[in-house]
Motif scaffolding. Structure first.
Motif, short mmCIF file in Angstrom:
data_model
loop_
_atom_site.label_atom_id
_atom_site.label_comp_id
_atom_site.label_asym_id
_atom_site.label_seq_id
_atom_site.Cartn_x
_atom_site.Cartn_y
_atom_site.Cartn_z
N SER A 114 -6.72 3.82 -6.08
CA SER A 114 -8.09 4.33 -6.00
C SER A 114 -8.52 4.52 -4.55
O SER A 114 -9.17 5.51 -4.20
N GLU A 115 -8.15 3.56 -3.70
CA GLU A 115 -8.51 3.67 -2.28
C GLU A 115 -7.82 4.86 -1.63
O GLU A 115 -8.42 5.61 -0.87
N PHE A 116 -6.55 5.06 -1.97
CA PHE A 116 -5.80 6.19 -1.40
C PHE A 116 -6.39 7.52 -1.84
O PHE A 116 -6.63 8.41 -1.02
N THR A 117 -6.64 7.66 -3.15
CA THR A 117 -7.20 8.92 -3.65
C THR A 117 -8.60 9.14 -3.11
O THR A 117 -9.02 10.28 -2.88
N GLY A 118 -9.35 8.06 -2.89
CA GLY A 118 -10.68 8.18 -2.30
C GLY A 118 -10.62 8.74 -0.89
O GLY A 118 -11.43 9.59 -0.50
N ARG A 119 -9.64 8.26 -0.10
CA ARG A 119 -9.48 8.77 1.26
C ARG A 119 -9.05 10.23 1.26
O ARG A 119 -9.34 10.97 2.20
#
Length: 323
Positions: A194-199
């Motif tokens: 989720s953090e990666f896709t958010g970035r």
């Protein structure tokens, strides 16, 4: 929140720049291999890659918990939508608009509409689901299943194989690899994904806007010279969008599907994977073809129509069961 305004701005910018500097867009259009425009390919990758990382093929195992929403999505996407789009294309361009459009051009526009109808949405589904407070895990299952079927359904068609490999299979495989590495590095914690896709989301939006700008830039002179044609092409797309939504949404209501599943499944059936449709149209018929123009008009119609359907879904939340 402001996506429709940004997309509208990209459309206007593309049309303006395409008429002011047609040579630049002609040069960009010439950067292609095997009829696939490489500039557009890079932008589409930027647009859809974060969503591909989020696709969890293991989630398909959970389909049995709530099968109704998936059944609706798959039946609408693969047994209703392509055929209603083809029928509407024939109705509008060979009957209603027969006196306004040359028969040869009509066949091109019908082909473009069929490509739109046969390309179910993947990337933007997550946006529509979020806007309707849809169940994200179930939306993921629906998208994963559609992606798998899309690869199987398109792959036998040799003429489409390159575009499907470039725009679906390769980024999906790359996304799966990145997802696996993220989970392996962070002890299986989904928060890392989720953090990666958010970035990556800003890159995705930039890719969308630049893709829209380029596509409308490629067709700018046609759009300015023939605005009535754009309206004619848009007509069956709009009818198809609202019709498919109410078929799926009404079916979900009759089956007493919870709103968190019903809204995304109806929106998935309604929306189009316009990136794939545009790519295939360009690959088969060329950038300046009527088929490519029809798919680009699909981009023009997509965001405002889908936002209106999101509003309808949110206003009717109370008529569906909560769970």
């Amino acid at each position: 929140k402001w996506l429709s305004i940004w997309v509208g701005g990209a459309i206007l910018a593309g049309i303006a720049l395409g008429n002011i500097a047609p040579g630049i867009f002609a040069s960009l259009a010439a950067i292609e291999y095997a009829s696939v425009n490489l500039v557009v390919a890079v932008l589409i990758w930027a647009m859809i890659f974060p969503m591909m990382v989020a696709v969890d093929f293991g989630a398909v195992r959970r389909v049995g918990d709530k099968p109704k929403g998936l059944i609706i999505t798959l039946v609408v996407n693969w047994f209703i939508k392509p055929f209603t789009m083809a029928a509407l294309g024939v109705l509008f361009f060979e009957v209603v608009f027969a006196d306004l459009i040359a028969p040869a051009d009509a066949q091109q526009y019908i082909a473009g509409l069929i490509l739109l109808g046969a390309a179910p949405c993947t990337a933007m589904v997550f946006v529509w689901s979020q806007l309707t407070k849809g169940d994200p895990a179930y939306t993921l299952v629906q998208v994963a299943a559609n992606d798998l079927i899309m690869v199987v359904a398109f792959a036998p068609i040799v003429a489409l194989l390159l575009s499907v490999a470039l725009y679906v299979v390769v980024p999906l495989a790359a996304g799966a690899i990145v997802r696996h590495r993220l989970l392996a590095t962070h002890g299986g914690d989904e928060a890392a994904v989720s953090e990666f896709t958010g970035r990556m989301k800003p890159l995705s939006i930039i890719g969308l806007l630049l893709t829209v700008l380029l596509l409308f830039g490629f067709q700018a002179e046609t759009i300015v010279a023939r605005p009535l044609l754009i309206a004619l092409i848009a007509a069956p797309i709009v009818v198809q969008s609202y019709g498919i939504f109410f078929i799926a949404y009404g079916w979900a209501k009759a089956w007493k599907v919870p709103h968190a599943v019903a809204a995304p499944c109806a929106l998935i059936g309604t929306s189009n994977f316009f990136e794939l449709a545009v790519a295939v149209a360009i690959g088969l018929f060329g950038l300046g073809s009527g088929a490519a123009l029809a798919t680009v008009v699909g981009v023009l119609v997509e965001v405002p129509v889908m936002l209106s359907l999101v509003a309808i879904a949110n206003r009717t939340r109370g008529i569906f069961p909560l769970a």
